[in-house]
Design an enzyme around this catalytic site. Structure first.
Site, PDB file in Angstrom:
ATOM      1  N   HIS A   1      -1.986   3.569  -5.504  1.00 42.81           N
ATOM      2  CA  HIS A   1      -2.326   2.212  -5.454  1.00 42.81           C
ATOM      3  C   HIS A   1      -2.971   1.534  -6.251  1.00 42.81           C
ATOM      4  O   HIS A   1      -2.971  -0.368  -6.182  1.00 42.81           O
ATOM      5  CB  HIS A   1      -4.166   2.932  -4.499  1.00 42.81           C
TER       6      HIS A   1
ATOM      7  N   LYS B   1      -2.801  -2.710   7.758  1.00 42.33           N
ATOM      8  CA  LYS B   1      -5.211  -1.938   7.323  1.00 42.33           C
ATOM      9  C   LYS B   1      -4.725  -2.698   7.932  1.00 42.33           C
ATOM     10  O   LYS B   1      -6.245  -2.354   9.041  1.00 42.33           O
ATOM     11  CB  LYS B   1      -5.263  -1.722   6.536  1.00 42.33           C
TER      12      LYS B   1
ATOM     13  N   TYR C   1      -1.219 -20.577   9.577  1.00 44.44           N
ATOM     14  CA  TYR C   1      -0.374 -21.863   8.677  1.00 44.44           C
ATOM     15  C   TYR C   1      -0.417 -21.806   6.873  1.00 44.44           C
ATOM     16  O   TYR C   1       0.451 -21.599   6.745  1.00 44.44           O
ATOM     17  CB  TYR C   1      -1.670 -22.653   8.193  1.00 44.44           C
TER      18      TYR C   1
ATOM     19  N   ARG D   1       0.654  -1.114  -0.198  1.00 48.73           N
ATOM     20  CA  ARG D   1      -0.220   0.101  -0.053  1.00 48.73           C
ATOM     21  C   ARG D   1       0.797   1.298   0.204  1.00 48.73           C
ATOM     22  O   ARG D   1       2.296   1.797   0.744  1.00 48.73           O
ATOM     23  CB  ARG D   1      -1.018   0.020   1.618  1.00 48.73           C
TER      24      ARG D   1
ATOM     25  N   HIS E   1      -3.230  -9.251   1.917  1.00 42.33           N
ATOM     26  CA  HIS E   1      -5.146  -9.866   2.979  1.00 42.33           C
ATOM     27  C   HIS E   1      -4.756 -11.123   4.119  1.00 42.33           C
ATOM     28  O   HIS E   1      -3.650 -11.690   3.774  1.00 42.33           O
ATOM     29  CB  HIS E   1      -5.034 -10.056   1.625  1.00 42.33           C
TER      30      HIS E   1
ATOM     31  N   ARG F   1      -1.088  -2.786  -6.740  1.00 35.63           N
ATOM     32  CA  ARG F   1      -1.400  -3.162  -6.486  1.00 35.63           C
ATOM     33  C   ARG F   1      -2.280  -4.056  -7.036  1.00 35.63           C
ATOM     34  O   ARG F   1      -1.970  -5.299  -7.559  1.00 35.63           O
ATOM     35  CB  ARG F   1      -2.308  -3.280  -4.695  1.00 35.63           C
TER      36      ARG F   1
END
Length: 395
Positions: free
Chosen positions: A332, A269, A369, A242, A359, A335
């Site tokens: 942005h 974020k 995991y 970001r 994310h 991304r």
């Protein structure tokens, strides 16, 4: 004998308090200082009690009789009017000390202590200032849905639909905090669902066609502005973080030997630390930046005074100077560029790409995991992606 206004007005004070009686237990106490106070004498549960109804002439004879009749109705219902009055005064006092402004500021202080990102806090404080103008002085427990709608409509009328939606969301969090701390009983914002105009979702603009990506990268190579700005423009396609995470990057976060950039949770974020594998190209760009800003806190610092990160508009402004409008490409957008081309390549697990984008998986166990499961793949993907960008630039 019923009192008259003439009798009251002609009553003169004496050295000792004295009384003028009306009907139904109502009387006027004339004090030596000249003040005249209304009282109701009554019995409750066998005990004689008095209720202060105010002073004359602020409370007229007619008003005093109305208050007397209300009190006697409470008595008939088995309620002590003096106690009810004390409860009303206590509630009013409590409400005055727990206004929307007071509770809202307390909530903002709470989330600041929880370590929310500085940009998130600034946005919340700004949204709160828009709500405070109309709601700040009101006792939070008494605010009605229609009152919350007033500041939202003002912002909505300017066409700022997303801002109004975020204001409602923040107000809801403040009301729920007030409920949790026993200062409100309900959240009036829940009754406003559907009352606001739903903002149209606008996807961030990005160049996604490979040939156009190559042209963009060549344009960045020809940028004639500040060297640190050009290096930020060159690096962001490779790491596709970001924009705020890039411009606030600090030198201690980079491990050049292990080729890892660790972004702390306070800057993310999703409030989770994020590790970015660095390709050879990314490391080379960072070494160039190190020559320019190694003595400063931020990798991409502002020029003046040099103690702050570069402005959040710097990269977008550089893209405009290169001839790319806001409808074509944004900071942005790198991304979206990386996400699209990495997925279209078919070489990488979509979960690895999502992890690379920072994310967060909702399930904490599954997140841990998958973070470990895809790290080696992400390292390989980072180098492949930088090499692919070089190929697009040269094509």
């Amino acid at each position: 004998m019923r009192l008259t206004n003439l009798t009251i007005q002609s009553a003169e004070p004496s050295q000792r308090p004295w009384k003028l009686y009306d009907e139904g237990g109502l009387f006027l106490l004339i004090n030596p200082g000249g003040t005249k106070s209304w009282y109701l004498k009554y019995r409750f549960l066998g005990r004689e009690k008095k209720l202060n109804l105010g002073t004359y002439p602020s409370v007229s004879l007619k008003d005093a009789r109305v208050e007397r009749d209300k009190a006697r109705l409470q008595l008939a219902e088995g309620t002590d009017p003096a106690r009810e009055k004390r409860l009303r005064l206590a509630a009013a006092k409590l409400g005055a000390g727990n206004t929307f402004k007071i509770v809202g500021e307390e909530y903002l202080e709470k989330i600041a202590k929880e370590g929310r990102a500085a940009v998130t806090l600034r946005k919340s404080q700004w949204l709160f200032s828009l709500l405070e103008r109309d709601l700040g002085a009101l006792p939070i427990h008494s605010i009605q849905p229609a009152e919350v709608l007033i500041p939202l409509r003002k912002i909505e009328a300017k066409g700022n639909y997303e801002t109004a939606r975020r204001m409602r969301s923040l107000a809801g969090r403040i009301f729920r905090y007030a409920i949790a701390t026993s200062r409100a009983n309900s959240d009036p914002t829940q009754f406003l669902r559907g009352a606001l105009i739903t903002p149209k979702v606008e996807h961030r603009q990005a160049i996604l066609e490979p040939r156009a990506v190559g042209a963009l990268l060549r344009a960045i190579d020809g940028f004639k502005g500040q060297p640190l700005t050009q290096l930020a423009l060159k690096l962001i396609p490779h790491v596709f973080v970001r924009p705020g995470e890039l411009r606030r990057a600090e030198w201690p976060e980079f491990d050049f030997d292990r080729a890892i950039w660790t972004i702390p949770s306070t800057k993310m974020k999703m409030r989770q630390p994020h590790m970015v594998p660095l390709s050879r190209q990314s490391l080379e760009l960072l070494r160039e930046a190190h020559v320019l800003s190694s003595t400063q806190q931020y990798v991409f610092s502002s020029l003046y005074p040099g103690t702050r990160p570069m402005s959040e508009n710097t990269i977008n402004g550089a893209l405009r100077r290169l001839g790319y409008s806001g409808e074509e490409m944004t900071a942005h957008g790198f991304r979206a560029l990386a996400s699209t081309l990495l997925n279209e390549s078919g070489k990488w697990n979509p979960d690895a790409i999502e992890r690379a984008l920072g994310h967060q998986e909702a399930n904490s166990v599954r997140a841990a995991y998958y973070r470990g499961q895809h790290w080696n793949e992400r390292v390989e993907m980072a180098q492949w992606w930088s090499d692919h960008l070089d190929e697009l630039r040269a094509s």
